[in-house]
Design an enzyme around this catalytic site. Structure first.
Site, PDB file in Angstrom:
ATOM      1  N   CYS A 243       0.829  -1.213   0.000  1.00 41.85           N
ATOM      2  CA  CYS A 243       0.000   0.000   0.000  1.00 41.85           C
ATOM      3  C   CYS A 243       0.858   1.256   0.000  1.00 41.85           C
ATOM      4  O   CYS A 243       1.924   1.301   0.602  1.00 41.85           O
ATOM      5  CB  CYS A 243      -0.871   0.042   1.239  1.00 41.85           C
ATOM      6  SG  CYS A 243      -1.888  -1.410   1.435  1.00 41.85           S
TER       7      CYS A 243
ATOM      8  N   ARG B  73       5.270  -0.065  -6.081  1.00 43.43           N
ATOM      9  CA  ARG B  73       5.224  -0.836  -4.836  1.00 43.43           C
ATOM     10  C   ARG B  73       4.290  -2.040  -4.951  1.00 43.43           C
ATOM     11  O   ARG B  73       4.326  -2.929  -4.110  1.00 43.43           O
ATOM     12  CB  ARG B  73       4.731   0.053  -3.689  1.00 43.43           C
ATOM     13  CG  ARG B  73       5.640   1.223  -3.407  1.00 43.43           C
ATOM     14  CD  ARG B  73       4.931   2.254  -2.573  1.00 43.43           C
ATOM     15  NE  ARG B  73       4.779   1.845  -1.200  1.00 43.43           N
ATOM     16  CZ  ARG B  73       5.658   2.069  -0.239  1.00 43.43           C
ATOM     17  NH1 ARG B  73       6.783   2.693  -0.525  1.00 43.43           N
ATOM     18  NH2 ARG B  73       5.441   1.680   0.991  1.00 43.43           N
TER      19      ARG B  73
ATOM     20  N   TRP C 285      -2.845  -2.832  -1.572  1.00 52.61           N
ATOM     21  CA  TRP C 285      -2.420  -4.210  -1.853  1.00 52.61           C
ATOM     22  C   TRP C 285      -3.162  -5.059  -0.839  1.00 52.61           C
ATOM     23  O   TRP C 285      -2.892  -4.997   0.357  1.00 52.61           O
ATOM     24  CB  TRP C 285      -0.913  -4.327  -1.683  1.00 52.61           C
ATOM     25  CG  TRP C 285      -0.342  -5.633  -2.135  1.00 52.61           C
ATOM     26  CD1 TRP C 285       0.004  -5.995  -3.400  1.00 52.61           C
ATOM     27  CD2 TRP C 285      -0.032  -6.770  -1.306  1.00 52.61           C
ATOM     28  NE1 TRP C 285       0.493  -7.276  -3.415  1.00 52.61           N
ATOM     29  CE2 TRP C 285       0.484  -7.778  -2.145  1.00 52.61           C
ATOM     30  CE3 TRP C 285      -0.150  -7.039   0.051  1.00 52.61           C
ATOM     31  CZ2 TRP C 285       0.892  -9.017  -1.666  1.00 52.61           C
ATOM     32  CZ3 TRP C 285       0.248  -8.276   0.535  1.00 52.61           C
ATOM     33  CH2 TRP C 285       0.764  -9.249  -0.333  1.00 52.61           C
TER      34      TRP C 285
ATOM     35  N   ASN D 189      -2.022   2.154   5.631  1.00 52.89           N
ATOM     36  CA  ASN D 189      -1.098   1.130   5.165  1.00 52.89           C
ATOM     37  C   ASN D 189      -0.675   0.332   6.391  1.00 52.89           C
ATOM     38  O   ASN D 189      -0.339   0.923   7.413  1.00 52.89           O
ATOM     39  CB  ASN D 189       0.112   1.822   4.504  1.00 52.89           C
ATOM     40  CG  ASN D 189       1.220   0.860   4.144  1.00 52.89           C
ATOM     41  OD1 ASN D 189       1.045  -0.345   4.180  1.00 52.89           O
ATOM     42  ND2 ASN D 189       2.375   1.398   3.782  1.00 52.89           N
ATOM     43  N   GLY D 190      -0.715  -0.998   6.314  1.00 54.15           N
ATOM     44  CA  GLY D 190      -0.316  -1.819   7.459  1.00 54.15           C
ATOM     45  C   GLY D 190      -1.397  -2.833   7.784  1.00 54.15           C
ATOM     46  O   GLY D 190      -2.329  -3.032   7.006  1.00 54.15           O
TER      47      GLY D 190
ATOM     48  N   GLU E 116      18.092 -17.590  -7.452  1.00 52.88           N
ATOM     49  CA  GLU E 116      17.650 -16.244  -7.835  1.00 52.88           C
ATOM     50  C   GLU E 116      17.100 -16.253  -9.269  1.00 52.88           C
ATOM     51  O   GLU E 116      16.101 -15.574  -9.569  1.00 52.88           O
ATOM     52  CB  GLU E 116      18.826 -15.262  -7.684  1.00 52.88           C
ATOM     53  CG  GLU E 116      18.588 -13.856  -8.194  1.00 52.88           C
ATOM     54  CD  GLU E 116      17.433 -13.117  -7.522  1.00 52.88           C
ATOM     55  OE1 GLU E 116      16.881 -13.607  -6.538  1.00 52.88           O
ATOM     56  OE2 GLU E 116      17.074 -12.045  -8.038  1.00 52.88           O
TER      57      GLU E 116
ATOM     58  N   LYS F 133      13.391 -15.026 -10.288  1.00 53.87           N
ATOM     59  CA  LYS F 133      13.149 -13.971 -11.300  1.00 53.87           C
ATOM     60  C   LYS F 133      12.129 -14.454 -12.315  1.00 53.87           C
ATOM     61  O   LYS F 133      11.186 -13.745 -12.640  1.00 53.87           O
ATOM     62  CB  LYS F 133      14.423 -13.636 -12.067  1.00 53.87           C
ATOM     63  CG  LYS F 133      15.395 -12.612 -11.633  1.00 53.87           C
ATOM     64  CD  LYS F 133      14.983 -11.271 -11.191  1.00 53.87           C
ATOM     65  CE  LYS F 133      14.191 -11.233  -9.924  1.00 53.87           C
ATOM     66  NZ  LYS F 133      14.754 -10.869  -8.696  1.00 53.87           N
TER      67      LYS F 133
ATOM     68  N   GLU G 125       8.468 -14.954 -10.750  1.00 51.98           N
ATOM     69  CA  GLU G 125       7.706 -13.783 -10.306  1.00 51.98           C
ATOM     70  C   GLU G 125       7.202 -12.929 -11.462  1.00 51.98           C
ATOM     71  O   GLU G 125       6.152 -12.306 -11.346  1.00 51.98           O
ATOM     72  CB  GLU G 125       8.459 -12.952  -9.266  1.00 51.98           C
ATOM     73  CG  GLU G 125       9.656 -12.198  -9.754  1.00 51.98           C
ATOM     74  CD  GLU G 125      10.344 -11.404  -8.634  1.00 51.98           C
ATOM     75  OE1 GLU G 125       9.667 -10.864  -7.766  1.00 51.98           O
ATOM     76  OE2 GLU G 125      11.590 -11.327  -8.676  1.00 51.98           O
TER      77      GLU G 125
ATOM     78  N   HIS H 148      17.802 -37.085  -5.994  1.00 57.23           N
ATOM     79  CA  HIS H 148      17.188 -37.502  -4.728  1.00 57.23           C
ATOM     80  C   HIS H 148      15.687 -37.220  -4.708  1.00 57.23           C
ATOM     81  O   HIS H 148      15.092 -37.141  -3.635  1.00 57.23           O
ATOM     82  CB  HIS H 148      17.895 -36.817  -3.556  1.00 57.23           C
ATOM     83  CG  HIS H 148      19.345 -37.182  -3.474  1.00 57.23           C
ATOM     84  ND1 HIS H 148      19.773 -38.440  -3.129  1.00 57.23           N
ATOM     85  CD2 HIS H 148      20.470 -36.476  -3.742  1.00 57.23           C
ATOM     86  CE1 HIS H 148      21.101 -38.489  -3.166  1.00 57.23           C
ATOM     87  NE2 HIS H 148      21.543 -37.304  -3.547  1.00 57.23           N
TER      88      HIS H 148
ATOM     89  N   LYS I  53       6.467  -4.269  -4.227  1.00 58.82           N
ATOM     90  CA  LYS I  53       7.897  -3.964  -4.186  1.00 58.82           C
ATOM     91  C   LYS I  53       8.395  -3.922  -2.747  1.00 58.82           C
ATOM     92  O   LYS I  53       9.468  -4.406  -2.424  1.00 58.82           O
ATOM     93  CB  LYS I  53       8.142  -2.605  -4.870  1.00 58.82           C
ATOM     94  CG  LYS I  53       9.597  -2.178  -4.924  1.00 58.82           C
ATOM     95  CD  LYS I  53      10.366  -3.054  -5.880  1.00 58.82           C
ATOM     96  CE  LYS I  53      11.838  -2.724  -5.945  1.00 58.82           C
ATOM     97  NZ  LYS I  53      12.582  -3.826  -6.576  1.00 58.82           N
TER      98      LYS I  53
END
Ligand code: M6R
Length: 602
Positions: free
Chosen positions: A2, A27, A75, A101-102, A479, A483, A486, A502, A597
């Site tokens: 948010c 964000r 968000w 926000n929160g 990584e 990438k 996402e 395995h 973000k």
């Protein structure tokens, strides 16, 4: 996550708020809204929409204006993304309008305690805040006192801006754990989750500390404690170049940020090494490292992957034991600590709630903490004992690229400096090696057509993909897989090459793409063996190897750099392959679904 903006002054707040929200798009959000005080009609109008800010903009009548307002990108956490749950939220009596926000952890308890018979209009945890404030005012309290009393009831995290339609020349602001700044302008003042959003108005910002409230009018900003005591604080200058937050000629921020990496590495060399080759690290940081019997790296996502590479460099060069922990696990499953641990927080944004929660715990336990972050003045930077900046410039794309390489480069500096501190001078010239890395990155950034071709050949239609590597290449493929998943939504897994047999090799079938990375002489033959194993089971293998280790059939050869620093170069092909895979699948590269973000909730 948010984002909040607010403006109070003399000019058209609508455009300022919408432009501010656009700057916060990076964000991550799923709905947006603004509340505007219409000076002529003397009412606060609320506009909100599910989806993009462009949709919100279209929904606002062109003649709508006002000189005070607040805005929000949401968000979703409590309640699905829709117009009803979007902010701003208004109290049932119509007087107060609020953005938040929160996460309010006790919102159900508060609802039962104060509003058993009230029917809420949204599923959010936010609506209870605005109702609480209205409730205390209805009971006879002054608004400021009601605001403070309302806040004192909340458990969890919040950044809040509130407008009172009976006194629209004042925005009430507060924060606890979630980021929020107040900007000081000329005959106007602003509120923003991130200075970037309000650079259009001012570059002078005031930090707000947890559990403070701020009263913002067009000509005054008053900071108070929750108890009502006034706090004096000078503004700082936000040193952000406005052009850094524009795409320029690039189609996407992600591509621009990938291309910026060679420059970032060169910048880091300049920031951390003087002309005589001396590394510039604070003495206090040096002694904290020298005193530590173990370094605990705490991070999330991409920053965690950078931490894994950092562990290898620090242990290898400085012989200091390092553990790397996912922040979200550490808080609830704390390992046995050594006598003198140093905590090293890695966070691009410096605002990640999971990492911050560990920092709070670590400080309670009395251990020293160092933060590596891209954002000076961010919460995790402010609350740690020491900070090292990444100097990567603002990273806007949700998928982290240049921050990852900057984190590894700064960790390399820390590793070499710590080694020197222990009298173990590495046999190479760090600035030269990092300079060679930057040159290699330049070459890789110019090979986009090759990576686009790989993305087309291997990832155009697949549902899943595997990335394999060994030793430090394993950390890089973790990584690489993150990438890809996402931004392209391809189910991707990063795997240690030797571990496939395995269990996971059961997933390999005809045509499964497997990207193998080989940059380490010591494991080159082993990873080649693993490639053979998957090819024998039908995999479509794409080997990317360092110069000097290449073999027939390899798909791309990376310029050779020092073996310890190969992750800085070898991630670039992976970033570009992910970029083109997402692009060709029509994905929103910079703003992938469901992601934010800056992840400011635990
Ligand atoms: O700001 P931080 O470095 O603390 O963020 C941690 C993760 O949320 C972040 O790296 C995330 O994994 C990125 N979207 C990955 O590209």
């Amino acid at each position: 996550m948010c984002g909040i903006v607010g403006y109070i002054g003399e000019v058209n707040a609508k455009e300022i708020l919408l432009k501010g929200l656009e700057k916060l798009e990076y964000r991550g959000y799923d709905s947006a809204g603004i509340a505007l005080y219409d000076t002529s009609a003397q009412v606060v109008n609320v506009f909100k929409e599910k989806g993009r800010i462009a949709t919100l903009r279209e929904s606002i009548p062109s003649n709508m204006d006002g000189t005070a307002g607040i805005g929000h990108t949401r968000w979703a956490t409590h309640g699905v993304p829709n117009k009803r749950n979007a902010h701003p939220h208004r109290s049932a009596d119509g007087r107060f309008t609020l953005v938040h926000n929160g996460v309010i952890e006790n919102y159900e308890i508060l609802k039962n305690q104060y509003f058993a018979n009230h029917s809420f209009t949204s599923d959010t945890d936010t609506e209870v805040i605005v109702e609480l404030i209205a409730h205390f005012v209805q009971e006879g309290m002054e608004v400021e006192a009601a605001f403070r009393k309302g806040l004192s009831q909340l458990k969890g995290s919040y950044a809040i801006a509130l407008i009172d339609s009976e006194n629209p020349q004042l925005i009430y602001v507060a924060k606890a754990k979630s980021p929020l700044l107040v900007g000081v302008g000329n005959n106007c003042n602003v509120v923003a989750s991130d200075a970037m959003a309000m650079l259009q108005v001012t570059d002078q910002f005031l930090e707000i500390m947890d559990k403070e409230i701020v009263l913002v009018t067009p000509n005054d900003v008053t900071i108070k404690t929750l108890q009502g005591d006034i706090v004096e604080r000078a503004p700082y200058t936000a040193e952000i170049d406005a052009s850094d937050i524009e795409k320029g000629t690039y189609p996407h921020f992600m591509l621009k940020e990938i291309d910026e990496q060679p420059g970032v590495i060169r910048n880091i060399i300049r920031e951390y090494q003087d002309q005589d080759g001396n590394i510039l690290v604070d003495e206090a940081i040096r002694s904290a490292i020298a005193d530590a019997d173990r370094i605990n790296i705490i991070a999330c996502g991409t920053s965690y992957h950078a931490g894994l590479v950092g562990k290898q460099m620090i242990e290898n060069l400085a012989q200091i034991p390092v553990e790397v922990h996912l922040a979200s696990e550490f808080s609830y499953n704390m390992p046995l600590l050594t006598k003198k641990p140093l905590f090293l927080f890695i966070s691009q944004s410096g605002e990640t709630a999971d990492s911050r929660a560990v920092l709070v715990r670590v400080k309670e336990l009395g251990y020293p903490a160092l933060t590596l972050t891209n954002v000076s003045g961010s919460t995790i930077s402010r609350e740690a004992d020491y900070t090292m900046l990444l100097h990567a410039g603002p990273e806007i794309a949700v998928a982290s690229t240049k921050a990852y390489t900057a984190q590894i480069a700064v960790l390399a500096i820390l590793a070499v400096d710590s080694a020197r501190g222990k009298g173990m001078n590495p046999s190479f010239d760090l600035a030269r090696e990092l300079g060679l890395v930057a040159n290699a990155m330049d070459v890789l950034c110019h090979a986009k057509e090759d990576f686009e071709a790989i993305a087309t050949e291997f990832l155009a239609t697949t549902r899943n993909a595997f990335f394999i590597g060994r030793s430090v290449d394993y950390y890089v493929v973790l990584e690489a897989a993150l990438k890809l998943k996402e931004i392209s939504y391809i189910q991707a897994e990063g795997f240690a090459g030797g571990e496939l047999k395995h269990g996971t090799i059961a997933l390999i079938e005809e045509g499964t793409p497997v990207v193998a990375l080989s940059t380490q002489e010591g494991t080159n033959l082993n990873i080649r063996g693993n490639v053979k194993e998957v090819v024998a089971r039908g995999a479509n293998a794409c080997v990317i190897a360092s110069k000097g280790l290449e073999m027939d059939g390899d798909r791309f050869i990376i310029p050779r750099v020092h073996e310890l620093f190969t992750p800085l170069a070898s991630i670039v092909p992976m970033q570009l392959i992910a970029y083109y895979a997402a692009l060709h699948r029509g994905c929103d590269v910079d703003k992938p679904r469901n992601l934010a973000k800056s992840v400011t909730v635990e």
